[in-house]
Design a protein around this motif. Sequence first.
Motif, mmCIF file in Angstrom:
data_model
loop_
_atom_site.group_PDB
_atom_site.id
_atom_site.type_symbol
_atom_site.label_atom_id
_atom_site.label_comp_id
_atom_site.label_asym_id
_atom_site.label_seq_id
_atom_site.Cartn_x
_atom_site.Cartn_y
_atom_site.Cartn_z
ATOM 1 N N GLN A 287 0.842 -1.190 0.000
ATOM 2 C CA GLN A 287 0.000 0.000 0.000
ATOM 3 C C GLN A 287 0.875 1.237 0.000
ATOM 4 N N SER A 288 0.611 2.118 -0.959
ATOM 5 C CA SER A 288 1.351 3.375 -1.081
ATOM 6 C C SER A 288 0.372 4.530 -1.132
ATOM 7 N N TYR A 289 0.830 5.686 -0.694
ATOM 8 C CA TYR A 289 0.013 6.890 -0.707
ATOM 9 C C TYR A 289 0.794 8.019 -1.383
ATOM 10 N N LYS A 290 0.074 8.848 -2.109
ATOM 11 C CA LYS A 290 0.682 10.030 -2.704
ATOM 12 C C LYS A 290 0.456 11.222 -1.791
ATOM 13 N N THR A 331 -1.864 0.392 8.906
ATOM 14 C CA THR A 331 -2.210 0.341 7.478
ATOM 15 C C THR A 331 -2.544 -1.086 7.069
ATOM 16 N N GLU A 340 -9.422 -0.248 3.198
ATOM 17 C CA GLU A 340 -8.677 0.234 2.034
ATOM 18 C C GLU A 340 -8.366 -0.957 1.150
ATOM 19 N N SER A 343 -2.643 -1.278 -3.031
ATOM 20 C CA SER A 343 -2.225 -0.728 -4.325
ATOM 21 C C SER A 343 -1.663 -1.819 -5.228
#
Length: 613
Positions: A287-290, A331, A340, A343
């Motif tokens: 999982q990645s976030y911008k 997360t 969530e 990704s």
Amino acid sequence: MTRPLLSLTNVTVAAGRAATAKPVLDGVSLSLAPREIVGVVGASGSGKTVLSKAVVNWLEPPLTMRSGEVLFEGRDIYALRGADMRILRQRISYVGANPMGALDPTLPVGAQIVEKMRAVVPGTSRRTAERRIIELLDAVRIPSARNRFHDYPAQFSGGMMQRALIVDALVTNPVLLVADNVTQPLDVTVAAQVIRLMKELTTTFDTAVLFVSSSLPVAREACSRILVMDEGRIVEEQSTDDLVERPVYPYTRELIRQTPKIWGETVSTSRHDDQREVVLSLRDASQSYKVRKKTGFGGVNLVRAVRNVAFDIRRGDSFAIVGESGCGKSTLMRLLCRLELPSSGQILCAGRDIATLKGRSLLEFRGKLQMVLQDPFGSLPPRTAVGKMLEGPLRTHGWRVEARIRERVLKVMGEVGLPTELYEQLPLGLSAGQRQRINVARALVLEPEILIMDETLSALDQAEQFKLLDLFEKLQKEYDLTYIFISHDLAMVRKACNRVAVMYLGEVFELADNERLFFDPGHPYTKALLSAMPTLEPRRYRPEECLLEGEPPSPLDIPAGCSFRSRCPQAVDKCSRLQPSLTVRERQDFAACHLVLPPTASGGIGGVGTTVP
């Protein structure tokens, strides 16, 4: 003899002015010498926090001082007024247990501490205050102190926030610091650093510390002398070693009995049955976030919060996910609950990718997997009766017959130890332990297969933890539950869990059965966590050889090679070039470290890996 810095004599505090009001503190007397660290321990409701606030003249209505005196440097603090009280505020500081809720989230951390310093020390220029605070941020080992000065509270981890509040307390060079449960919300390595910082304050800043804690092992790490509180009274006072080795009062002996043993007793948590059904399977989940860059126009950075996590959770497991604050535990929890979507990678439940679930199938998944959250106060609606809270999930999942709904709710309330008279009552006035039982009942009412415990016990004292762990064990046998514990409390993990995943900077660094992980860890990071555990036992791993300093690298800029190498006491040249993968140590035990060789390379017997010297 040196005059005590702080002296309380027969202090009695009651909730109200009526003569019949029950005392919250009942004839409390204690003293604190200059540069001394004295601990106060006891269960929730014993009066510890009221005592800590009475010491700084911060009793709020309806609490009132009924009798006794509090002398600080020979002066009665309850007789001080005006300028004398302002001087007192410079000499005494207070740090509480909720670091993330202590500062305004809309203002930078440094700016808020500057305003505090200029208010308490009139005439201090802004430039002088900023310079002083940056020096203190550096002194409490906040990395890049000058840059972090301008960050907002949400950009600080829990450990960094607690250290920032210690800076907030130190800006006036106090001679007394009241620390009220400051390590309770912290993971073990950060808590160990905070305790070490407290000890350094006594020499670096000539500060005495009144150290209030719900944990006897934590108080033992920090204090030279410990006072035990029970029902508003000091029931025992001894030097730390004497209290642990030769307790006198029955309540003290019970506190010691309820403290989990890490290495001194056998726990029946290890299971080696690999044929049990897999209920959840993670396959390279990431999982990645911008996040927007602070400089430039329209640029973004990528925060890699979870990186290529893969493991199976089998029916009946008590599976723990542990690691420092910011390692990706929460997360990962959101991914497991499908709050969530990952990704990349997959999370399978009963063989189906949960990302593909919709409508009825998603509702069924929600019924199978429930959560019990950390905060026993913020997770319950204060204006809703307990019975209505527990009815809600049943109604959401299609239950319509009122008699059946009430019967099911009352059955679950009985199973978790809640009295039936709470059905029509609001949760106001209930203890943290009772509130957490409501949360457990709310999760169980749908008869789920999997319960995720997200720091469920971290806000409770050790007596309540002891009771709830016994409850969880009973419920697991009755319902054939699978538990996933997300926690920084390794003592609880040792007692309750059969399998443990250790996370660092979004990755799983070690995956092992309980016994293997605690007695023969394969990764230096795991050893560091174990060495930092507060315990009443002799340590198996020496903190001076294993304990970590500073913060992990930023997830915005993960270094090449092993992401742990900058903090690893055993790092070699290879660690800077190659990223290690999980290596089999024995059966289903793995460690992601270049120092661990696979069983075939070691020539070990029975598939046991060896560690390179």
